[in-house]
Design an enzyme around this catalytic site. Structure first.
Site, mmCIF file in Angstrom:
data_model
loop_
_atom_site.group_PDB
_atom_site.id
_atom_site.type_symbol
_atom_site.label_atom_id
_atom_site.label_comp_id
_atom_site.label_asym_id
_atom_site.label_seq_id
_atom_site.Cartn_x
_atom_site.Cartn_y
_atom_site.Cartn_z
ATOM 1 N N HIS A 161 37.470 57.479 103.541
ATOM 2 C CA HIS A 161 38.613 56.559 103.575
ATOM 3 C C HIS A 161 38.403 55.313 102.718
ATOM 4 O O HIS A 161 39.334 54.559 102.508
ATOM 5 C CB HIS A 161 38.894 56.145 105.025
ATOM 6 N N CYS A 188 37.115 59.121 98.739
ATOM 7 C CA CYS A 188 37.863 60.082 97.934
ATOM 8 C C CYS A 188 38.283 59.431 96.610
ATOM 9 O O CYS A 188 38.780 58.298 96.605
ATOM 10 C CB CYS A 188 39.105 60.559 98.686
ATOM 11 N N HIS A 209 44.302 50.930 110.044
ATOM 12 C CA HIS A 209 43.725 52.185 109.538
ATOM 13 C C HIS A 209 42.600 51.847 108.549
ATOM 14 O O HIS A 209 42.731 50.933 107.738
ATOM 15 C CB HIS A 209 44.799 53.044 108.868
ATOM 16 N N GLU A 215 41.510 53.141 105.831
ATOM 17 C CA GLU A 215 41.819 53.124 104.392
ATOM 18 C C GLU A 215 42.528 51.826 103.993
ATOM 19 O O GLU A 215 42.232 51.234 102.943
ATOM 20 C CB GLU A 215 42.692 54.340 104.026
ATOM 21 N N THR A 273 47.199 56.727 101.251
ATOM 22 C CA THR A 273 47.347 58.070 100.655
ATOM 23 C C THR A 273 47.922 59.115 101.608
ATOM 24 O O THR A 273 48.337 60.188 101.160
ATOM 25 C CB THR A 273 45.970 58.591 100.181
ATOM 26 N N CYS A 300 48.749 61.235 98.308
ATOM 27 C CA CYS A 300 48.016 62.184 97.467
ATOM 28 C C CYS A 300 48.648 63.578 97.487
ATOM 29 O O CYS A 300 49.494 63.885 98.337
ATOM 30 C CB CYS A 300 46.564 62.249 97.917
ATOM 31 N N SER A 348 43.740 60.968 113.056
ATOM 32 C CA SER A 348 43.931 61.443 111.686
ATOM 33 C C SER A 348 45.378 61.202 111.258
ATOM 34 O O SER A 348 46.299 61.906 111.692
ATOM 35 C CB SER A 348 43.587 62.937 111.620
ATOM 36 N N SER A 349 45.558 60.214 110.397
ATOM 37 C CA SER A 349 46.911 59.820 109.981
ATOM 38 C C SER A 349 47.688 61.014 109.414
ATOM 39 O O SER A 349 48.821 61.290 109.811
ATOM 40 C CB SER A 349 46.813 58.702 108.945
ATOM 41 N N SER A 386 41.671 67.024 107.271
ATOM 42 C CA SER A 386 40.277 66.852 107.719
ATOM 43 C C SER A 386 39.838 67.960 108.679
ATOM 44 O O SER A 386 38.846 67.809 109.386
ATOM 45 C CB SER A 386 40.137 65.493 108.402
HETATM 46 O O1 10D Z 1 43.521 59.329 108.948
HETATM 47 P P1 10D Z 1 43.554 59.998 107.611
HETATM 48 O O2 10D Z 1 44.566 61.055 107.477
HETATM 49 O O3 10D Z 1 43.624 58.982 106.507
HETATM 50 O O4 10D Z 1 42.094 60.655 107.391
HETATM 51 P P2 10D Z 1 41.503 62.080 107.677
HETATM 52 O O5 10D Z 1 40.024 61.868 107.681
HETATM 53 O O6 10D Z 1 42.102 62.735 108.833
HETATM 54 O O7 10D Z 1 41.905 62.946 106.409
HETATM 55 C C1 10D Z 1 41.369 62.729 105.136
HETATM 56 C C2 10D Z 1 42.025 61.605 104.480
HETATM 57 C C3 10D Z 1 41.381 60.553 103.934
HETATM 58 C C4 10D Z 1 39.926 60.486 103.815
HETATM 59 C C5 10D Z 1 42.135 59.409 103.428
HETATM 60 F F1 10D Z 1 42.336 59.588 102.133
HETATM 61 FE FE1 SF4 Z 2 41.663 62.379 99.140
HETATM 62 FE FE2 SF4 Z 2 44.149 62.997 99.806
HETATM 63 FE FE3 SF4 Z 2 42.164 64.187 100.983
HETATM 64 FE FE4 SF4 Z 2 42.622 61.622 101.464
HETATM 65 S S1 SF4 Z 2 43.932 63.335 102.015
HETATM 66 S S2 SF4 Z 2 40.652 62.573 101.125
HETATM 67 S S3 SF4 Z 2 43.334 60.953 99.427
HETATM 68 S S4 SF4 Z 2 42.681 64.316 98.780
#
Ligand code: 10D
Ligand code: SF4
Length: 327
Positions: free
Chosen positions: A80, A102, A130, A132, A170, A200, A228-229, A273
């Site tokens: 994040h 990322c 959050h 990020e 993102t 993203c 997890s957003s 994630s």
């Molecule tokens: O909460 P979130 O969706 O930002 O993070 P998560 O770790 O669930 O998914 C990956 C997204 C990231 C690391 C933010 F870019």
């Molecule tokens: Fe990167 Fe998008 Fe995955 Fe977040 S959700 S880690 S910005 S590719």
């Protein structure tokens, strides 16, 4: 007698791991292999309970602050991203850091730095608190104002309405973000947009797929953790695009059989994630309860990969060079 409609599962694709998550999880595993346990990780490497528990079992220690890491130890920064002051603290604490932010989050950090240098007011659309958003805001705290959704637009104040740009987290809802941007443009007609999408590719693709699935589903199950957003946004997107009901579950053990009453079509997806093994568990559970027919719904193709963090690549190269020298 009329036959009852056939039960089926619509499985959204793309779903699950994005390139940034894959890279971050491999970075921790690789660090454990290369340097041995323990490896400290600042913040959950990604927002998934199963991933965190699995890495803990392998020797990762999760902390919230670098001050919790003993001097000289290895500390991985989560996907994040972190504010520049976290890099400074880590250097003061003599930590060996591996930055698993990322690259698409780093891109937003760079945009923030650039617009701050050009003396813009930056309206950062995102969720308060959050990880990020904390990291991105830390790049230029005096230039950045957080806008937490369309209802927050009326609270925004800027120095010069002709010098304003919006950026975003993102992992937001694409539709809600556009609503927020429209409301901001209503107040600031000269508002400029980021040079490329900040939400993203993975977030956008998973939302596109769940919209298609939701339109035909009585129930949508999204696998993902509560913090997890992007996973939470998938449930919201399903509910606003036709799903009659939707739930976020960490795994099959959280499914309530009562949710299936009167249901014919179940939509399934997972956040960026979420490892596929957890989706497999949900599909197995559904099969055991009479939903064996699985149809994949894939409106977009996805092929993205990122190389490992530079610190790991550097040490891997050095190791390979030492090994070839000793041949
Ligand atoms: O909460 P979130 O969706 O930002 O993070 P998560 O770790 O669930 O998914 C990956 C997204 C990231 C690391 C933010 F870019
Ligand atoms: Fe990167 Fe998008 Fe995955 Fe977040 S959700 S880690 S910005 S590719």
């Amino acid at each position: 007698m009329t036959a009852s409609p056939a039960r089926r599962v619509l499985l959204a694709a793309p779903r699950g791991y994005c390139a940034g998550v894959d890279r971050a999880v491999i970075a921790v595993e690789q660090a454990l292999e290369q340097y041995g346990a323990p490896v400290y990780v600042r913040h959950e490497i990604v927002h998934n309970k199963y991933v965190v528990r699995t890495l803990e079992k392998k020797g990762a220690i999760f902390v919230e602050e670098t001050s919790e890491v003993p001097p000289g130890e290895i500390c991985v920064f989560s996907a994040h991203g972190v504010a520049p002051e976290v890099h400074e603290e880590a250097a003061r604490g003599q930590l060996a850091t591996i930055d698993a932010t990322c690259p698409l989050v780093t891109k937003v950090h760079k945009e923030a730095v650039r617009y701050a240098k050009e003396d813009y007011d930056i309206l950062l659309i995102g969720h308060e608190g959050h990880e990020e958003v904390i990291g991105t805001s830390g790049e230029a705290p005096e230039h950045i104002t957080l806008v937490d959704g369309p209802d927050d637009v009326e609270n925004v104040e800027v120095r010069d309405p002709e010098r304003v740009v919006w950026l975003s987290q993102t992992t937001l809802s694409v539709d809600e973000t556009m609503e927020t941007v429209d409301a901001l443009k209503g107040r600031y007609p000269d508002l400029i947009s980021p040079p490329t999408d900040d939400i993203c590719y993975a977030t956008q693709n998973r939302q596109t797929a769940i919209k298609k699935v939701a339109a035909e589903s009585d129930l949508v199950l999204v696998v993902g953790s509560q913090n997890s957003s992007n996973s939470v946004r998938l449930v919201e997107t399903a509910l606003s695009h036709g799903a009659k009901a939707g739930h976020l579950v960490d795994g099959a053990e959280e499914i309530d059989p009562a949710w299936l009453e009167g249901v014919t079509t179940v939509g399934v997806s997972s956040g960026a994630s979420v490892p596929e093994v957890l989706v497999d568990g949900v599909l197995d559970w559904l099969e055991q309860h009479g939903w064996a027919d699985v149809e994949i719904v894939q409106p977009v193709e996805e092929r993205m990969q990122f190389s490992l963090p530079k610190e790991l690549r550097r040490d891997l190269r050095a190791e390979a060079a030492a090994a070839s020298g000793s041949d």
